[in-house]
Design a protein around this motif. Structure first.
Motif, PDB file in Angstrom:
ATOM      1  N   SER A 157      -4.636  -0.354 -10.551  1.00  0.00           N
ATOM      2  CA  SER A 157      -3.563  -0.687 -10.018  1.00  0.00           C
ATOM      3  C   SER A 157      -2.127  -0.331 -10.919  1.00  0.00           C
ATOM      4  O   SER A 157      -1.042   0.057 -10.064  1.00  0.00           O
ATOM      5  CB  SER A 157      -3.366  -2.139  -9.430  1.00  0.00           C
ATOM      6  N   GLN A 161      -4.738  -6.011  -3.745  1.00  0.00           N
ATOM      7  CA  GLN A 161      -4.920  -5.408  -2.639  1.00  0.00           C
ATOM      8  C   GLN A 161      -5.572  -6.245  -1.484  1.00  0.00           C
ATOM      9  O   GLN A 161      -4.891  -6.683  -0.727  1.00  0.00           O
ATOM     10  CB  GLN A 161      -5.867  -4.036  -2.945  1.00  0.00           C
ATOM     11  N   TYR A 198      -1.454   1.754  -4.232  1.00  0.00           N
ATOM     12  CA  TYR A 198      -2.600   1.353  -3.301  1.00  0.00           C
ATOM     13  C   TYR A 198      -2.515   0.076  -3.097  1.00  0.00           C
ATOM     14  O   TYR A 198      -3.142  -0.844  -3.455  1.00  0.00           O
ATOM     15  CB  TYR A 198      -3.820   1.668  -4.168  1.00  0.00           C
TER      16      TYR A 198
END
Length: 417
Positions: free
Chosen positions: A95, A291, A264
């Protein structure tokens, strides 16, 4: 004014009764899977009861998730909004990696508090990532894969396959480097990085440091403020005694987190996740790097271990572990068994590697006698010194190893494991 008495040292011999595995076995494998606390089993039973509540459990689960963020923050002396949860350490690394572009011409490693409005495209292109040969394979795979995004990945070798290559790391850092991604403790042999030198060198060059602290958290005190860390990534199932995989966390310095845009994101990284907004707005601080839904079972499986580290104190845990490892090393020296871990206390964490002949066979024989250790290629056998181990247990494993000491050292150390 009379100074307050220093807190009494924890009674680790008594605390061992809280770990069923330590009662049943002579356990020297915390670096692999930490022994589970009795209170963790109670937490998991509580989780089992919440499962039956179905959607009525959501509020309870979200409160537990917020609680574990706060506990992680307390453990590393951060604020809770500087903590992001992830499914594993590699996901946390990914990430962060995805949010840094090789065309990002800026000094990320300096104090960003007064520089948030500057042009991200200014300054030299930063196209290099520096890592080491002692990092965990999963992390190495992740960072080396960034070459496909335009980064040049420089892997700095350990000088002897044992010690962390601090001098070579510092020499490799210049204005072309975007990220220095290194382990605070080597997974293979417990070698401890003198991290402040690396962090200072990186910041002087305008780079950031991402520390993989999975083998450090819970056994090595970590204060992200005094360390000057940019990002620290860790997880729960080793020295924090988590009962399952599925939970890791990333500390990300607030100013750095808010400078980066996650590549993301997911609904947990939204500023107002329960609004279910169709348009993404990054959460403030590190949570923008989360996420999807966090594993609630893993959160329940982790809480007791983090609380144990906070209640007992990581400084006391480290002192006890070093006391036991000194005893083990002295005994190994007396037996003539070569050491595969740095001898200097300042350069080792909770693991001692001993270079015995045929380490796989020795590990199996020890296991058959109720002593749990393990081995990795080029390390000999690995033994964790948990604070609740006993000197008698160290003596026991030394006596067993004495039977093999005359067989000669294991295969030649290969350097990078």
């Amino acid at each position: 004014m009379i100074a307050a008495d220093a807190p009494a040292a924890p009674h680790f011999a008594a605390l061992r009764s809280r770990f069923p595995t330590l009662v049943e076995r002579t356990y020297f494998a915390t670096h692999c899977l930490g022994p589970v606390l009795d209170t963790t089993l109670a937490d998991l039973e509580e989780y089992r009861r919440t499962i039956l509540l179905r959607n009525r459990a959501i509020e309870i689960w979200l409160a537990r998730i917020d609680e574990i963020r706060g506990l992680f923050a307390e453990l590393v002396h951060a604020d809770s909004d500087e903590i992001a949860l992830g499914a594993n350490a590699t996901a946390c690394h990914a990430s962060l990696a995805a949010a840094v572009d090789p065309d990002l011409g800026t000094d990320l490693g300096t104090d960003l508090g007064t520089d948030l409005g500057s042009d991200l495209g200014s300054g030299p292109r930063r196209t290099q990532i520096v890592t080491t040969s002692l990092d965990f394979p999963s992390t190495r795979y992740l960072w080396h894969a960034q070459a496909r995004r335009g980064f040049e990945v420089i892997e700095v070798a350990s000088p002897d396959g044992i010690a962390m290559p601090v001098d070579a790391l510092v020499a490799a850092i210049d204005e072309r480097v975007a990220i220095v991604a290194v382990s605070l403790v080597a997974y293979s042999n417990g070698a401890l990085l003198r991290a402040r030198r690396v962090i200072d060198a990186a910041h002087a060059a305008g780079a950031i440091v991402v520390l993989d602290a999975y083998q450090a958290i819970g056994i090595v005190p970590i204060d992200v403020r005094s360390l000057g860390a940019d990002a620290v990534i860790a997880g729960t199932h080793k020295w924090l005694h988590g009962a399952s995989n599925g939970l890791a966390f990333a500390y990300v310095r607030r100013a750095l987190a808010e400078r980066l845009t996650p590549a993301y994101p997911g609904w947990f990284s939204h500023a107002h996740m329960l609004d279910f907004d169709p348009v993404y707005t990054p959460a403030p601080g590190a949570r923008r790097f989360e996420q999807g839904s966090t594993s609630v079972e893993a959160v329940y499986a982790a809480r007791a271990g983090v609380r144990f580290a906070l209640d007992v104190g990581v400084e006391a845990i480290r002192a006890r572990s070093l006391e036991l490892s000194d005893h083990l090393i002295a005994g190994a020296d007396a037996l003539g068994i070569p050491l595969g871990t740095p001898r200097d206390r300042a350069e080792r964490a909770g693991v001692v590697c001993l270079d015995v002949a045929d380490p796989g066979r020795v590990a199996e024989q020890l296991r058959a006698r109720g002593i749990d250790v393990d081995t990795r290629p080029g390390t000999g056998i690995r033994l964790s010194l948990h604070p609740c181990n006993l000197h008698d247990e160290v003596d026991r494993v030394l006596a067993e190893l004495g039977r093999h000491a005359q067989s000669g050292p294991s295969e030649a150390r290969r350097g990078a494991p």
